[in-house]
Structures are given as C-alpha cells and as structure tokens.
Design an enzyme around this catalytic site. Structure first.
Site, PDB file in Angstrom:
ATOM      1  N   LYS A 263       4.763  -9.142   0.065  1.00 52.30           N
ATOM      2  CA  LYS A 263       5.074  -9.425  -1.338  1.00 52.30           C
ATOM      3  C   LYS A 263       5.248 -10.931  -1.531  1.00 52.30           C
ATOM      4  O   LYS A 263       5.650 -11.631  -0.599  1.00 52.30           O
ATOM      5  CB  LYS A 263       6.413  -8.761  -1.719  1.00 52.30           C
ATOM      6  CG  LYS A 263       6.390  -7.252  -1.825  1.00 52.30           C
ATOM      7  CD  LYS A 263       7.773  -6.733  -2.231  1.00 52.30           C
ATOM      8  CE  LYS A 263       7.833  -5.219  -2.259  1.00 52.30           C
ATOM      9  NZ  LYS A 263       6.986  -4.616  -3.305  1.00 52.30           N
ATOM     10  N   ARG A 337       6.137   6.113   0.127  1.00 53.80           N
ATOM     11  CA  ARG A 337       5.490   7.427   0.202  1.00 53.80           C
ATOM     12  C   ARG A 337       5.260   7.854   1.656  1.00 53.80           C
ATOM     13  O   ARG A 337       5.169   9.043   1.941  1.00 53.80           O
ATOM     14  CB  ARG A 337       4.191   7.413  -0.610  1.00 53.80           C
ATOM     15  CG  ARG A 337       3.110   6.524  -0.087  1.00 53.80           C
ATOM     16  CD  ARG A 337       2.043   6.199  -1.137  1.00 53.80           C
ATOM     17  NE  ARG A 337       2.538   5.253  -2.139  1.00 53.80           N
ATOM     18  CZ  ARG A 337       1.830   4.842  -3.187  1.00 53.80           C
ATOM     19  NH1 ARG A 337       0.604   5.302  -3.403  1.00 53.80           N
ATOM     20  NH2 ARG A 337       2.345   3.977  -4.031  1.00 53.80           N
TER      21      ARG A 337
HETATM   22  N1  BES Z   1       9.619  -0.745  -3.479  1.00 57.80           N
HETATM   23  C1  BES Z   1       8.388  -0.948  -4.155  1.00 57.80           C
HETATM   24  C2  BES Z   1       8.424  -0.514  -5.609  1.00 57.80           C
HETATM   25  C3  BES Z   1       9.310  -1.310  -6.522  1.00 57.80           C
HETATM   26  C4  BES Z   1       8.812  -2.419  -7.152  1.00 57.80           C
HETATM   27  C5  BES Z   1      10.586  -0.903  -6.783  1.00 57.80           C
HETATM   28  C6  BES Z   1       9.630  -3.135  -8.017  1.00 57.80           C
HETATM   29  C7  BES Z   1      11.405  -1.617  -7.650  1.00 57.80           C
HETATM   30  C8  BES Z   1      10.909  -2.737  -8.266  1.00 57.80           C
HETATM   31  C9  BES Z   1       7.294  -0.166  -3.460  1.00 57.80           C
HETATM   32  O1  BES Z   1       7.420   0.034  -2.086  1.00 57.80           O
HETATM   33  C10 BES Z   1       6.025  -0.905  -3.654  1.00 57.80           C
HETATM   34  O2  BES Z   1       5.926  -1.998  -3.155  1.00 57.80           O
HETATM   35  N2  BES Z   1       5.083  -0.304  -4.376  1.00 57.80           N
HETATM   36  C11 BES Z   1       3.837  -0.919  -4.648  1.00 57.80           C
HETATM   37  C12 BES Z   1       2.775   0.131  -4.442  1.00 57.80           C
HETATM   38  C13 BES Z   1       1.370  -0.424  -4.422  1.00 57.80           C
HETATM   39  C14 BES Z   1       1.174  -1.319  -3.205  1.00 57.80           C
HETATM   40  C15 BES Z   1       0.410   0.749  -4.390  1.00 57.80           C
HETATM   41  C16 BES Z   1       3.850  -1.388  -6.079  1.00 57.80           C
HETATM   42  O3  BES Z   1       4.444  -0.735  -6.940  1.00 57.80           O
HETATM   43  O4  BES Z   1       3.308  -2.465  -6.344  1.00 57.80           O
HETATM   44 MN    MN Z   2       6.637  -1.585  -0.946  1.00 59.00          MN
END
Ligand code: BES
Ligand code: MN
Ligand code: ZN
Length: 483
Positions: A263, A337
């Site tokens: 990230k 997931r």
């Molecule tokens: N933990 C994050 C989701 C999240 C984002 C929670 C912002 C709270 C605030 C999750 O693990 C994630 O990174 N999801 C990705 C999925 C994508 C890579 C398919 C997302 O939402 O960008």
């Molecule tokens: Mn994530």
C-alpha cells in the site's frame, strides 16, 4: 473506571453535582425540563441568548444556582423526533459534556422510548470511552456515577443489557485502537484465553505449526512474511440449555501493509485497525456471555500481520485452503478473504445454524456506503436476519447483492479461484469469494471497512475504533436464541 448506574428518587431529592435534562429542537423541554425551568427562572432566556437549540448533538452546560442542589446543568438536544438511536446519541454527547463532574443525575430515561434506560446507559458509557493506554499523562473522566432519577425506562434489566453491550464495545475499541506493535497474534490469543477464563468459556489456539498442520493454507500464506507468528483462535461459549448454535468469523489482520502488493503510506496509516472484524466478534461473544444468552456461539479469529520479508507470499502463488479449494493470489493486499477462507471453512465444519463473518474487507464497501454503513451480503435468510438485527440494534447496514454473474471475475486459469477481480464491484467479488468457503447453510458477511472507525468524535463514538457490529451480533444471537 467502571461507571456506577443507579435508579434514584425524584430529581429534587437526588444528590449529584450535574443534572442532565433533554430539550427538543423546537425548544420544548423533555422529561424534567419544565421542573428545571421553574427552579432556574433565568435558564430559558439564557439558553436563547446563546443561540442554543435542542438540535440533535447540541449540548450546553451552565452553572446552576446553589438552591438547585447541583453545581451545573447540562441541557442536551434531542432533535425533532426521538428514536432509540437518537437517545443513545444524546446520552453519549451528554456524557462527554459532564465527564469531569463526579455524579450525574438525569431524566433522559423517562422519555417515551422502549427500554429507554438501556439507550441512556449505553450511550453514556460508550460516550465516555477514551483510549489512553499510551498517553504518559492520561486524563481520565472523573465521573463515577449516573443516577437515573425516579424508576422507569425498563429498569434494571435494561441497564444490565446496556452494560454488557458497552463492555463488549469497549473491549473491541481497545483492541482495535491498540498499535500493531502491542498486539502480535500470540498476545491476542492470550488475551482471548483470559477473557474466556473470566466467563467460563473454552478456547483452542492453533500455533504457527498447528496452523499449517490443520490446513489453514490461507492464514499460513498471509503470515509467511511476518516475524510474529500467526494464531488461529477458536473461542466457544456453550451455555446449558442452548438448542441453537452460531459461528462468528472475524478478520484478524493485526497490520495490513498490503504485502508485496504494498500500500502507499497514506493507505497504511489506519491499518492497525484491520483486525476489527476479529475484535468485533470477540466483543460480541463477551457481551453474549455476560448476558447469559441461551445460544451456543463459536468465535473464530485468524490472527496475523500482512507484511513483507524474503518469506512473504508472492503474487502468482497458489495455496490450498482448509476446505481443499486452491487459491491463486494475484494481489497480496486482498489478504482478508484468504484468512477468512480458512475461518469460514472451519466454521461450517461445526454445522452451526448460522455463520456470520465480519471484516474490514474492501475499500470498495467504504466507497459504496461511506463511513457509517456496513455492507451485508449472504444467503437470503441470513442476510435479512442480520439486516433486521442491525436495525433493532440501531446500527446502520445495507443489504448488498451476491451477483452471480460477477463470479467469473474471480475465475483463475491455474487454480480453483483467484483472490482479485476487476476494480468495479470489489465488495461484491470479495463476498463471492467468501461464499466459496461458507458451505451450503445460512451465511452472512458484514463488510465493516467503513464504519469500524470514526474519523471524528461524535455522539457516543469517540474518534478511532467505533466498536461497530458488536450490537448487531448480540442482536443476531438474541434472535437465534428466541427462535
Ligand atoms: N484492509 C483492506 C481494506 C480496507 C481499506 C479497510 C480501507 C479499511 C479501509 C483490505 O485488505 C484491502 O487492502 N483490500 C483491497 C482489495 C483489493 C486489493 C482487491 C482494497 O480494498 O483495495
Ligand atoms: Mn489488504
Ligand atoms: Zn486488509
């Protein structure tokens, strides 16, 4: 410090140093207000001169005359029309306004809301919450007691329910607010054992070797880059006389860096909160046990960090989940997931009457519904049950479609399924992914990526971890116990 709640005499006879009285938006008084206005003749004109209106969320604390027997009066706005959630919110705002006194006396529970004493007690306790464990000079609230003047509002049982919910919410908030450095998986497992011991519950903890031996391939894959080893924690509440059983699964990512699909710095700031799903199911089970609900509950909490090292899982890697399905990892940031795949597989092995998972799963859910509303997916009955439970609990959720045509977005060319789809509909494809591990029975999934955190202090929710979902899960357990 634990707030003492008691029922008292009529206002005039109760001892305390601050009196909390409600006002509606049109300036009309709620319970106790007219009496107060008679005792303090200048009050109404003073409030008017300051521009104070009884809009929801407004509070005003003014010094009271000696003769009243209180040092101060806090007037709290109720808005135009009052419902249960509005009463919780008003109580939360009032709580912070009088947190530096020692005994608050109120009439809020005399308002015309079912079980009003529950809403007032919960709002007050949840509103006073502060996370100060890491402050070198904590400034804790000094308030020791809340007196509900006169009887009413549902009485002691309503207060007991509120207390259990507030304790559960505080536990969840504490765990979510704790920095990742202070909550490695092994430490969280120990914390769950302590909570279980206090309430006669049992726990099974799988260490990093047992995680692999038990076939929790998703949890092991996400954990592979971390120095702190993972834990799969299974907490069981099994009261005598229960005829129904429930399994909760919570995403327990102690820190989500994204892994090799890393990230940006801004996206990582809040990622200590990525174990809010696990913290929510734990807070709920603690509340359910405190209430002694007659339903069996199993809480499954896969805990790990999602970080990088030479051992980290790579995009393109394939692992086998607990239920035997193979998963191709194309984006290591879609890790929630992966651990939930194992958690759900384990949950359905116990053949419970209902499975509910809770997770800060997708930014897409937050984009869709914003920061105050949880997204609920699932089999029709389970989804509707959860939506109904949330409504009765005063938490905002919205039903979302498990649109089967999008299932093709997560077809893999090398494995049974892959962990990312296309950008659009990301919360839906994530839920479709989970459905592959949730068996054939009733299952619901709550994506709390938005509401798990509050970006500012408001009503009964201070900035930071909200504890969202605890009340909904308790209401789900109550619904099942009653069926
Ligand atoms: N933990 C994050 C989701 C999240 C984002 C929670 C912002 C709270 C605030 C999750 O693990 C994630 O990174 N999801 C990705 C999925 C994508 C890579 C398919 C997302 O939402 O960008
Ligand atoms: Mn994530
Ligand atoms: Zn995550």
């Amino acid at each position: 410090m634990e707030l003492e709640i008691r029922f008292g005499e009529a206002i005039a006879a109760v001892e305390g140093d601050v009196l909390v009285v409600p006002m509606f938006e049109d300036g009309s008084w709620g319970a106790g207000g007219e009496w107060l206005a008679e005792q303090m003749p200048g009050l109404e004109s003073y409030l008017e001169s300051t521009g104070f209106k009884g809009a929801a969320g407004n509070v005003k604390t003014v010094p009271a005359g000696e003769s009243l027997g209180f040092a101060a009066v806090t007037v709290v706005g109720l808005g135009e029309e009052l419902d249960a959630e509005g009463l919780r919110r008003a109580a939360g705002s009032a709580a912070r306004a009088c947190s530096k006194f020692s005994t608050a006396v109120t009439t809020l529970h005399l308002l015309d809301i079912d079980e009003a004493a529950e809403m007032v007690t919960f709002g007050f306790m949840a509103g006073l919450y502060a996370f100060e464990s890491f402050k070198s000079e904590a400034k804790p609230a000094t308030i020791e007691a809340l007196v509900l003047a006169g009887d009413g509002g549902g009485g002691e049982p309503a207060v007991a329910r509120a207390r259990a919910l507030a304790h559960g919410v505080a536990l969840t908030r504490d765990l979510v607010n704790t920095p990742a450095v202070a909550k490695p998986p092994a430490m969280l497992a120990t914390r769950v054992e302590d909570i279980a011991a206090a309430r006669g519950m049992t726990v099974q903890v799988y260490d990093e070797h047992e995680v692999i031996a038990a076939g929790f391939g998703g949890l092991a894959a996400v954990a592979s880059g971390a120095a702190n080893p993972p834990r799969m924690v299974v907490l069981d509440y099994a009261p005598e006389g229960a005829t129904k059983s429930l399994a909760f699964v919570g995403k327990g990512i102690v820190f989500d860096s994204g892994g090799l699909s890393i990230k940006p710095a801004s996206g990582m700031e809040d990622m200590k909160t990525d174990m809010a799903g696990a913290a929510t199911v734990l807070g709920a089970v603690q509340a359910i046990a405190e209430l002694g609900l007659a339903v069996e509950v199993r809480a499954i909490m896969p805990f790990t960090e999602n970080v990088i090292s030479g051992h980290a899982m790579r995009p393109g890697d394939v692992f086998t989940a607990r239920n035997g399905k193979t998963v191709e990892v194309l984006n290591t940031d879609a890790e929630g997931r992966l651990v939930l795949a194992d958690g759900l597989s384990l949950a359905v092995e116990g053949e419970p009457d209902l499975v509910v998972d809770v997770a800060t799963l997708t930014g897409a859910a937050k984009v869709a519904l914003g920061a105050e509303i949880g997204a609920v997916f699932g089999t029709d009955d389970a989804r509707d049950l959860v939506v109904g439970a949330a409504e009765s609990a005063g938490e905002h959720v919205w039903p979302m479609p498990l649109h089967s045509a999008y299932r093709s977005h997560i077809d893999s060319t090398v494995a049974d399924i892959k962990n990312t789809g296309e950008r659009w509909g990301g919360a839906i494809t994530a839920a479709l992914f989970l459905s592959e591990f949730a068996g054939d029975g009733p299952w619901a999934h709550i994506d709390i990526a938005g509401p798990a955190r509050a970006s500012k202090t408001d009503n009964y929710t201070p900035k930071g971890a909200s504890g969202f979902g605890v009340r909904t899960l308790v209401a789900v357990a109550e619904a099942l116990a009653a069926s």
